[in-house]
Scaffold this motif. Structure first.
Motif, PDB file in Angstrom:
ATOM      1  N   GLY A  58      18.038 -15.566 -11.073  1.00 50.05           N
ATOM      2  CA  GLY A  58      17.078 -15.118 -10.077  1.00 50.05           C
ATOM      3  C   GLY A  58      16.262 -16.262  -9.524  1.00 50.05           C
ATOM      4  N   ALA A  59      15.700 -16.051  -8.343  1.00 54.58           N
ATOM      5  CA  ALA A  59      14.776 -17.009  -7.744  1.00 54.58           C
ATOM      6  C   ALA A  59      13.674 -16.235  -7.040  1.00 54.58           C
ATOM      7  CB  ALA A  59      15.494 -17.921  -6.750  1.00 54.58           C
ATOM      8  N   ILE A  60      12.428 -16.509  -7.405  1.00 58.33           N
ATOM      9  CA  ILE A  60      11.277 -15.896  -6.756  1.00 58.33           C
ATOM     10  C   ILE A  60      10.487 -17.026  -6.114  1.00 58.33           C
ATOM     11  CG2 ILE A  60       9.343 -14.317  -6.982  1.00 58.33           C
ATOM     12  CD1 ILE A  60      10.471 -13.413  -9.656  1.00 58.33           C
ATOM     13  N   SER A  61      10.440 -17.020  -4.780  1.00 55.72           N
ATOM     14  CA  SER A  61       9.972 -18.191  -4.056  1.00 55.72           C
ATOM     15  C   SER A  61       8.941 -17.807  -3.002  1.00 55.72           C
ATOM     16  CB  SER A  61      11.186 -18.901  -3.438  1.00 55.72           C
ATOM     17  OG  SER A  61      10.855 -20.207  -3.024  1.00 55.72           O
ATOM     18  N   ASP A  62       8.692 -18.720  -2.085  1.00 56.33           N
ATOM     19  CA  ASP A  62       7.727 -18.541  -0.990  1.00 56.33           C
ATOM     20  C   ASP A  62       8.481 -18.854   0.297  1.00 56.33           C
ATOM     21  OD1 ASP A  62       5.613 -18.504   0.763  1.00 56.33           O
ATOM     22  OD2 ASP A  62       4.721 -20.376   0.060  1.00 56.33           O
ATOM     23  N   LEU A  63       9.138 -17.854   0.862  1.00 51.56           N
ATOM     24  CA  LEU A  63      10.158 -18.116   1.871  1.00 51.56           C
ATOM     25  C   LEU A  63       9.752 -17.786   3.299  1.00 51.56           C
ATOM     26  CD1 LEU A  63      13.199 -16.725  -0.164  1.00 51.56           C
ATOM     27  CD2 LEU A  63      12.465 -19.111   0.072  1.00 51.56           C
ATOM     28  N   THR A  64       8.582 -17.186   3.508  1.00 55.58           N
ATOM     29  CA  THR A  64       8.239 -16.795   4.874  1.00 55.58           C
ATOM     30  C   THR A  64       6.841 -17.253   5.286  1.00 55.58           C
ATOM     31  OG1 THR A  64       7.580 -14.602   4.041  1.00 55.58           O
ATOM     32  CG2 THR A  64       9.810 -14.821   4.941  1.00 55.58           C
ATOM     33  N   LYS A  65       5.801 -16.633   4.775  1.00 51.53           N
ATOM     34  CA  LYS A  65       4.469 -16.886   5.318  1.00 51.53           C
ATOM     35  C   LYS A  65       3.479 -17.493   4.344  1.00 51.53           C
ATOM     36  CE  LYS A  65       3.378 -11.938   4.814  1.00 51.53           C
ATOM     37  NZ  LYS A  65       3.005 -10.732   5.578  1.00 51.53           N
ATOM     38  N   GLY A  66       3.911 -17.884   3.159  1.00 49.64           N
ATOM     39  CA  GLY A  66       3.018 -18.588   2.250  1.00 49.64           C
ATOM     40  C   GLY A  66       2.889 -20.047   2.649  1.00 49.64           C
TER      41      GLY A  66
END
Length: 431
Positions: A58-66
């Motif tokens: 899994g990967a939990i990231s900051d991909l749009t508006k962070g």
């Protein structure tokens, strides 16, 4: 195994005792084998090796508006490329590795981060990426309950004391110490050191290191908190103008850093800026702050940037041929080596690759082959943190001719403050 001081944090709704997953996955679906959640006997979608089973990460990231999306997107793409290369080399222990099925955007928000973990926790063997210090702390108790290890997209000193977290490179704390020591020696800093930071664990860890180094060098220290958002930096700029520090250690996102430095310089401040690793983005060279950054900004980093000469950098550049260089790619690639090493070690254990064996293997790693991007001993995860935690970092200066806008000014070095620091607990007291 490390002697660790475990860190816990209560997060509303985060712990669901019924979801302690050690042998099989609930819900009646078929994405786990006898080895446990996240492992199937069936081949991965679009498998490179059709006779292999599949391990899902899994990967939990900051991909749009962070604030870190410009770095997090290349971090994630580099991890995809890293594991594709592993699959092309035959996989690990009879399995191909799939990271693409379980990638989630948490927008740099701890509560969303926690929700995304709950959604995937029964589907994955491990987290190939968990971005953010406070964000990772929001799921850490559940990771422990699940026997899930995680690769942090952060450098918090707390990770040196956590069995579930497999970190690479010097922490924000040591990075800041090394930045202050370097600036004293090479930029003539002799007055005030100001730490400008996000009001979270990321900012707090670096500020703690900057404070320790300021005290070690008999310098005055001032600490300023600033919120996220490029339009919210007037207070930080005002603090710089009021205190006139010789050195700023800044721990924010790239946009906030450039706004602070550019705004203060525009009103006459002149000094030195050392930014924590995530504060740089080469796109800043196209911003109005570029002249100030070229004159004053230096990046404290855990390893060499994109165009560094090492076998690992070369492999990364080859795998990512055609992309616009960004050191988010470099970080995503380097961070993946310890998880590969732990998986290879777990494959040789009785029972092969399982969550439990992966936790055990990660805690017993004494070195990691980073293909020269870091020394092998930087991957020592088996001893007491006071003895084995990696304390060396690089200092890079702005270079408009470099592929990612920075060139190394000082190679991997642990300065006198980091070398002498009594490291018996994380630098920053976590809540």
């Amino acid at each position: 195994m490390k002697q660790r001081r475990f860190i816990t944090r209560a997060v509303a709704g985060a712990s669901i005792a019924a979801l302690v997953l050690t042998g099989c996955r609930g819900g009646g679906d078929d994405s786990s084998s006898e080895a446990g959640p996240g492992i199937t006997d069936e081949a991965c979608p679009d498998a490179v090796n059709e006779d292999n089973g599949c391990i899902y990460l899994g990967a939990i990231s900051d991909l749009t508006k962070g604030p870190f999306a410009p770095l997090a997107v290349p971090i994630t793409d580099a991890q995809k490329a890293f594991w594709e290369r592993v699959n092309e080399d035959g996989g690990v222990g009879g399995y191909d590795i799939n990271i693409s099925e379980h990638i989630a955007d948490a927008e740099y928000n701890p509560e969303i981060h926690n929700r995304r973990y709950q959604e995937m926790r029964g589907e994955i063997l491990a987290l190939a990426q968990t971005l953010g210090s406070s964000q990772t702390l929001a799921i850490l108790d559940d990771m422990k309950a699940d026997d899930v290890i995680g690769i942090p997209a952060s450098w918090n000193s707390a990770w040196d004391f956590e069995d579930q977290i497999l970190q690479s490179g010097a922490s924000y704390c040591f990075e800041a110490m090394n930045g202050v020591d370097w600036a004293v020696e090479n930029r003539g800093v002799e007055g005030t050191v100001m730490a400008i930071k996000y009001p979270n664990d990321y900012g707090g860890d670096a500020a703690a290191g900057a404070k320790a180094a300021a005290e070690a060098n008999d310098l005055e220290f001032v600490e300023v908190e600033t919120p996220t958002g490029q339009d919210n930096q007037a207070g930080a700029v005002a603090a710089v103008l009021e205190n006139q520090p010789d050195l700023i250690v800044v721990t924010t996102g790239p946009a906030e850093m450039a706004t602070i430095v550019g705004g203060a310089a525009q009103q006459g401040w002149q000094g030195t800026v050392v930014g924590s690793s995530p504060t740089w983005n080469p796109a800043l060279l196209q911003s109005a702050a570029a002249p100030a950054l070229e004159a004053m900004y230096f990046q404290a980093g855990p390893w060499g940037p994109w165009d560094t000469d090492s076998a690992g950098h070369e492999a990364m550049r080859e795998a990512l041929d055609g992309v616009t260089p960004n050191d988010g790619y470099t970080a995503g690639w380097v961070w993946s080596y310890p998880l590969l090493a732990a998986m290879e070690a777990a494959a040789d254990m009785d029972g092969g690759i399982t969550r439990e064996n992966l936790v055990k293997a990660a805690g017993e790693l004494e070195e990691v082959d980073y293909e020269g991007m870091l020394p092998n001993e930087a991957g020592n995860n088996a001893g007491d943190p006071s003895e084995v935690a990696w304390r060396s970092s690089v200092i890079s200066g702005v270079d408009t001719e470099a592929m990612t806008g920075v060139t190394i000014a000082q190679e991997l070095t642990a300065g006198p403050t980091a070398e002498g620091y009594d490291y018996t607990e994380p630098c920053f007291a976590l809540n």
